[in-house]
Design a protein around this motif. Structure first.
Motif, short mmCIF file in Angstrom:
data_model
loop_
_atom_site.label_atom_id
_atom_site.label_comp_id
_atom_site.label_asym_id
_atom_site.label_seq_id
_atom_site.Cartn_x
_atom_site.Cartn_y
_atom_site.Cartn_z
N GLU A 4 45.68 38.09 40.23
CA GLU A 4 45.18 38.97 39.75
C GLU A 4 43.29 38.68 39.61
OE1 GLU A 4 47.80 40.77 38.82
OE2 GLU A 4 46.11 41.36 37.90
N GLU A 5 42.79 37.63 39.80
CA GLU A 5 41.44 37.82 40.47
C GLU A 5 40.81 38.14 41.76
OE1 GLU A 5 40.23 34.04 37.37
OE2 GLU A 5 38.87 33.81 39.55
N LYS A 64 42.75 40.40 43.08
CA LYS A 64 43.29 41.73 43.70
C LYS A 64 41.37 41.90 43.23
CE LYS A 64 48.10 41.66 42.52
NZ LYS A 64 48.56 42.02 41.71
N LYS A 65 40.93 41.77 41.91
CA LYS A 65 40.00 42.61 41.77
C LYS A 65 38.56 42.37 41.80
CE LYS A 65 42.06 43.20 37.29
NZ LYS A 65 42.85 42.33 36.19
N GLU A 119 35.07 41.62 44.80
CA GLU A 119 34.46 42.59 44.81
C GLU A 119 34.47 41.90 46.01
OE1 GLU A 119 33.34 46.00 42.21
OE2 GLU A 119 31.80 44.71 43.29
#
Lengths: 123, 490
Positions: free
Chosen positions: B443-444, B446-447, B449
């Motif tokens: 999940e991290e 995916k987010k 930047e």
């Protein structure tokens, strides 16, 4: 003139047989498993959102097998034992499944059929 | 009757005596039919400029698109006089390639050593399959010639191998531009007469403007190597264009494997995850990968240092004062690579600490209706399955008053099974806390930047300077060797 040249190319072209499911048998097919509220069932969608979209109903008995592959690019080995009605059909049995790479080419609207073994249709 | 025959004969012979250079533009496949155009339209318009300037010297065939109004209009407006075969389908593609092969095979050949064939292919492209020489590209999803045709939806470019070999045998110059994603394997089509240019390496997408830029760079009098280098300078986005010249292959073999991990990113494309970085970080032994990466990174830094040195030379200025000329600044590349390596290393260190060896372990899921031993499901499959959604849909389906008794029975059995599966999944997440850690890391990523396409494309852009430095130096070293890309003058 353009029509003639086009005609020239068509007549001289060699048309290769398309590997779409024209008969019954065992196939390898790429597509995606989705839920159809209309059918209240899971279906296997091939060539999604295209003019040649195929939709195959999946038997309830195969739902346990397909659960981890729902909404993912998947390749299935299936038996098709009934003639299709246009672009709609039914999987008699799913023999095997595997994930295919998430890739722009293998998006939901991209797929292919590959006949493994031809069989006689039951219907 | 005789008049008709004479007209047909004159058309046929007039076609025959036209210039037998060939320019073929193919692609535009894999795009949603609901869109009026395709993302390949700009490259098509740019290719049209080349066509208009050279229509007398090239027999041009356009086999592009299928079902996009805007794209069809571009073709109709800009390719007047060209042969249009609507619908980039497997059948049309094979017919075109076979036609070229037959012209090369004919005796005497209808395309001879004084003539050229230029193929420009721009479509979505897949990674090569096992044992595949090149790769597949996406065909149009509909066949406009015959709506009942249901051909293959992707096209195997391995069939160009025969064309390439024949062209070499006949001494005919062949140029193949494959601007699609994962096109690097198409370089294998290159030989002493065939120049191949690709939009990216075999392991990466070509989410760049390279297809547009290379089409725009096709100008009469320029050779394919010049067009490639000009286009490469203008590339923006994620991709690593390649060329089959000796200098190109040497540069690519040196830089590409070492740069590869830093050109991966996490993103999405039309709702589908682009997760090459996820697979890279999770699919190998993290501990082993960390070691290997450190060595490779040191090698990459040395190459960057060398790229600066080969590009610099001393010159004598006024009063014998020595100065360094042609120096390239690769400091931004070093900085970006260091930063991205640290980001990836941080994730790898966390992944290394998670014991994921039990992911392949299987759980026996049984109920009153599904006996033991029949449904052995791996932890990996249990974790990946959205049982909550499946259960919700089953409960909704059971509310349908038109259900038959037998179907109701089947649905209830399945509902119980999936509820049991969900319970087991919840138990696993408690018993194996590393699974939740893994899900959290995914999940991290995916987010994060710091793992986006912006980072990867920033590295690709800076790496271009190193590429050019190596390419120019290796070109000088190989100036005596055959270069089909330089020999192919447009």
């Amino acid at each position: 003139m353009r029509l003639f040249i086009l005609g020239f190319y068509f007549f001289s072209a060699t048309l290769f047989a398309a590997t779409n499911p024209e008969g019954c048998g065992q196939y390898d097919i790429n597509g995606v498993i989705e839920y159809s509220k209309a059918e209240s069932s899971y279906i296997f969608v091939v060539n999604k959102d295209s003019l040649s979209e195929y939709r195959f109903l999946i038997n309830l008995q195969d739902e346990i097998k397909i659960a981890p592959y729902i909404e993912r690019s998947t390749k299935v080995r299936v038996s098709i034992s009934e003639k299709m009605e246009g672009y709609s059909g039914k999987f008699f049995k799913i023999e095997a499944l595997e994930y295919t790479a998430a890739d722009p080419l293998l998006l939901k609207n991209s797929s292919n059929f590959s006949l493994v073994k031809k069989e006689k249709c039951k219907k | 009757m005789i008049k008709s025959f004479l007209i047909i004969l004159s058309i046929f012979t007039s076609v025959k005596v036209q210039a037998e250079n060939h320019f073929v533009v193919m692609g535009g496949g894999g795009e949603p039919l609901s869109n009026p155009g395709t993302q390949f339209d700009t490259s098509l318009e740019n290719a049209a400029d080349f066509y208009k300037d050279n229509s007398e010297n090239y027999t041009t065939i356009i086999n592009f698109n299928g079902g996009h109004i805007k794209t069809d209009k571009i073709i109709d407006t800009n390719f007047k006089g060209a042969v249009i075969k609507p619908g980039f389908s497997a059948e049309n593609y094979k017919a075109i390639v076979n036609e070229l092969i037959e012209k090369l095979k004919s005796d005497p050949p209808l395309i001879d050593r004084n003539q050229k064939i230029l193929l420009f292919i721009n479509s979505h492209g897949a990674e090569a399959k096992k044992d595949q020489q090149t790769h597949n590209v996406s065909a149009s999803s509909s066949e406009l010639v015959d709506m009942s045709e249901k051909g293959l939806n992707s096209i195997d470019l391995d069939s160009l191998s025969e064309l390439s070999k024949l062209a070499e045998l006949r001494g005919v110059k062949l140029g193949i531009i494959d601007a699609s994603c994962h096109s690097g394997n198409s370089l294998s089509l290159g030989n002493s007469k065939t120049c191949v240019i690709t939009g990216s390496g075999p392991n990466h997408f070509a989410f760049t403007n390279f297809g547009d830029a290379i089409a725009a760079a096709l100008k009469k009098g320029k050779n394919l190597e010049e067009a490639y280098l000009e286009a490469r300078k203008k590339v923006e986005g994620e991709g690593f264009p390649m060329i089959s010249s000796i200098a190109g292959q040497q540069t690519q073999q040196t830089l590409y494997p070492l740069l590869t991990p830093y050109m991966y990113f996490h993103g999405e494309y039309r709702g589908m995850p682009l997760d090459k970085i996820d697979k890279y970080l999770f699919n190998v032994d993290a501990g082993e990968l960390i070691c290997k990466r450190d060595k490779q990174f040191i090698a990459l830094q040395k190459l960057i240092d060398l790229a600066e040195k080969v590009n610099a030379f001393e010159s004598k200025g006024f009063f014998g004062f020595k100065k360094i000329e042609g120096k390239i600044d690769l400091a931004p590349l070093r900085e970006k690579l260091l930063s991205y390596k640290k980001t990836q290393d941080d994730y790898l260190t966390r992944i290394k600490e998670i014991d994921l060896s039990t992911l392949d372990k299987k759980e026996d899921i049984f109920t009153d209706y599904y006996p033991r031993g029949e449904n052995l499901t791996s932890h990996k499959d249990l974790l990946i399955t959205d049982y909550e959604k499946i259960i919700k849909l089953k409960k909704e389906a059971l509310l349908d008053p038109s259900l038959t008794a037998s179907k109701t029975e089947e649905l209830k059995k399945l509902l119980i099974f999936f509820e049991r599966s969900q319970e087991i999944k919840s138990e696993l997440l408690v018993k194996y806390p590393q699974y939740a850690q893994r899900a959290k890391i995914l999940e991290e990523i995916k987010k994060d930047e710091k793992i986006t396409s912006k980072i990867a494309s920033g590295i690709t852009k800076e790496a271009h300077k190193a590429y050019t430095a190596y390419y120019e130096a290796l070109s000088r070293e190989n100036s005596e060797n055959a270069n089909p890309c330089k020999d192919f003058v447009l």
